[in-house]
Structure formats: C-alpha cells, structure tokens
Design an enzyme around this catalytic site. Structure first.
Site, PDB file in Angstrom:
ATOM      1  N   GLY A  47       0.860  -1.185   0.000  1.00 40.11           N
ATOM      2  CA  GLY A  47       0.000   0.000   0.000  1.00 40.11           C
ATOM      3  C   GLY A  47       0.889   1.224   0.000  1.00 40.11           C
ATOM      4  N   GLU A  48       0.696   2.069   0.958  1.00 39.23           N
ATOM      5  CA  GLU A  48       1.491   3.300   1.053  1.00 39.23           C
ATOM      6  C   GLU A  48       1.967   3.431   2.508  1.00 39.23           C
ATOM      7  OE1 GLU A  48       2.697   5.423  -1.204  1.00 39.23           O
ATOM      8  OE2 GLU A  48       3.571   6.391   0.538  1.00 39.23           O
ATOM      9  N   SER A  49       3.272   3.257   2.682  1.00 43.29           N
ATOM     10  CA  SER A  49       3.785   3.169   4.056  1.00 43.29           C
ATOM     11  C   SER A  49       3.642   4.471   4.835  1.00 43.29           C
ATOM     12  CB  SER A  49       5.239   2.679   4.047  1.00 43.29           C
ATOM     13  OG  SER A  49       6.016   3.479   3.210  1.00 43.29           O
ATOM     14  N   CYS A  78       5.952  -5.569   0.301  1.00 40.78           N
ATOM     15  CA  CYS A  78       6.150  -4.225  -0.250  1.00 40.78           C
ATOM     16  C   CYS A  78       6.059  -3.140   0.835  1.00 40.78           C
ATOM     17  CB  CYS A  78       5.177  -4.007  -1.405  1.00 40.78           C
ATOM     18  SG  CYS A  78       5.793  -2.784  -2.548  1.00 40.78           S
ATOM     19  N   ARG A 106      12.930   3.153   0.002  1.00 43.99           N
ATOM     20  CA  ARG A 106      11.593   3.149  -0.609  1.00 43.99           C
ATOM     21  C   ARG A 106      11.657   3.511  -2.095  1.00 43.99           C
ATOM     22  NH1 ARG A 106       8.031   7.275   1.848  1.00 43.99           N
ATOM     23  NH2 ARG A 106       6.431   6.228   0.630  1.00 43.99           N
ATOM     24  N   ILE A 136       5.887  -2.945  -7.602  1.00 39.16           N
ATOM     25  CA  ILE A 136       5.145  -1.689  -7.796  1.00 39.16           C
ATOM     26  C   ILE A 136       5.703  -0.662  -6.811  1.00 39.16           C
ATOM     27  CG2 ILE A 136       2.859  -0.589  -7.741  1.00 39.16           C
ATOM     28  CD1 ILE A 136       1.640  -3.420  -8.024  1.00 39.16           C
ATOM     29  N   ARG A 137       6.420   0.298  -7.320  1.00 39.19           N
ATOM     30  CA  ARG A 137       7.107   1.282  -6.451  1.00 39.19           C
ATOM     31  C   ARG A 137       7.722   0.559  -5.239  1.00 39.19           C
ATOM     32  NH1 ARG A 137       4.464   5.203  -3.979  1.00 39.19           N
ATOM     33  NH2 ARG A 137       2.516   4.045  -3.912  1.00 39.19           N
ATOM     34  N   HIS A 172       4.728  -8.221  -4.538  1.00 40.74           N
ATOM     35  CA  HIS A 172       3.326  -8.515  -4.194  1.00 40.74           C
ATOM     36  C   HIS A 172       2.935  -9.928  -4.607  1.00 40.74           C
ATOM     37  CE1 HIS A 172       1.545  -4.521  -3.181  1.00 40.74           C
ATOM     38  NE2 HIS A 172       2.591  -4.067  -3.850  1.00 40.74           N
ATOM     39  N   GLU A 174       0.550 -11.743  -3.675  1.00 38.46           N
ATOM     40  CA  GLU A 174      -0.920 -11.914  -3.744  1.00 38.46           C
ATOM     41  C   GLU A 174      -1.464 -11.518  -5.117  1.00 38.46           C
ATOM     42  OE1 GLU A 174       0.613  -9.404  -2.452  1.00 38.46           O
ATOM     43  OE2 GLU A 174      -0.540  -7.585  -2.829  1.00 38.46           O
TER      44      GLU A 174
END
Ligand code: GLN
Length: 191
Positions: A47-49, A78, A106, A136-137, A172, A174
């Site tokens: 997600g977004e840490s 991630c 990151r 992804i990023r 990721h 999943e």
C-alpha cells in the site's frame, strides 16, 4: 482454530484474504488492537507506508503489533516490508516497526509506470523454484544483519528475507496468486 490476521488499515489487503481462503486457512481483518487477540500470525500488506505509519498511530496499533511480533509470525509485502524494517534510508515520514533487522530504500525499483514482473529464484529447503515477482514502487533492501536469511534476490539485492519466524518481501505475491509465502507463514505457526 488457527486464524491469521491481515492488517486492514490501508492498501491491498483483500487479495491476502483470498489467498488464505484458497489455501483453506482462516483469516481475519485487523483494524484495532483487540483484533490481535484472536489471531496467531499477521500479514502487513502493500500500500502506502506513509499512510500506514500514520494510521498505525491513529488506531494505536504500533506497540500492540511490536509486542505481537515477539511471539507470533509476521509477513510484510512491499509497503508491509517497509513497515517491518529497522531503518528506512532518507526518510522521516515513515516510522518503521523494527521487526526485521534490515534497512530499506523506498521506491528504489522505480516509479509506478516502471511497475513490472520479474522472474526470481526462491531458495527453500535446498530447492530452488522460479516465481514471478510483481514490483510496484517497490522497496530495495540495502542492508541486513547476519541473522537475516536471504531466500531470494533481484539482481544483487535481497528480495525475500526471513528472520526467525518473520518474513518480508519487496514484491506482491498476492497479485500473482502465489500461495507459497502464506503457506510458510502458516506453517511457522505449527513449529
Ligand atoms: N512505495 C510504497 C511505499 O513506500 C510501497 C508500494 C507498494 O506497497 N506497492 O509505501
């Protein structure tokens, strides 16, 4: 009955429940400290840490998760890996949980438009299997202590690490329907 928690503060948590469902393993959402009482392991999703770090404090989950990690396995993917790190390079907004003795950088695999899938070799029980890693990023692991085992690399950087019962990966699983890491997490509960 064994239950694995999936942190549902933010990010890509739904597909982790699907992987557990497909494996016949019970999973439960974790949103509040009391939710940790009824689970035996925890997934911190991607997600977004920066947001996840803020929400961990807002929902008073930081210390309960750090305490939970002393007795129970945690897996981070991630942004989840970033949250599990000890240190984050050049970063002040994300306060990590210090569950894995690693340093991460990151977004080091590039921006959103550079998202890609790379084949990697995973070394498990003296066997090597090839899997896809969707980045992804994604964070790069730039340093790690001797007690962290590297199970897979992307070029020369560790991409999957295991420290005791805790597991982390830059990508990721999943998204590709890969069940192997969820199985490792589940199997560590019966040890
Ligand atoms: N770049 C994101 C972060 O720093 C992680 C991206 C992801 O989880 N796919 O939090």
């Amino acid at each position: 009955m064994t239950n694995i928690g999936v942190l549902e503060l933010q990010g890509n948590y739904a597909l982790h429940h699907k992987i557990f469902f497909d494996l016949g393993i019970n999973s439960k959402g974790v949103k509040l400290p009391k939710d940790l009482d009824s689970v035996d392991g925890l997934v911190i999703p991607g997600g977004e840490s920066t947001t996840m770090s803020l929400l961990l404090d807002r929902f008073r989950l930081r210390k309960p998760i750090i305490d939970f990690a002393k007795e129970n396995p945690i897996m981070g993917t991630c942004a989840g890996l970033i949250m599990m790190a000890k240190k984050i390079e050049n970063e002040s907004k994300v306060v990590p949980l210090d569950i894995l003795d690693i340093t991460v950088n990151r977004n080091a695999y590039g921006r959103q438009i550079m998202s890609n899938k790379v084949p990697i070799n995973l070394e498990l029980n003296n066997e090597s299997i090839c899997i896809d890693a969707t980045l992804i990023r994604a964070p790069k692991i730039t340093a790690l202590s001797d007690n962290v085992m590297v199970l897979s690399k992307i070029k020369n950087s560790p991409a999957v690490v295991l420290q005791g019962m805790h597991l982390g990966m830059s990508f990721h699983p999943e998204l590709d329907g890969l069940t192997i890491f969820h199985e490792i997490l589940f199997n560590s509960l019966s040890k």
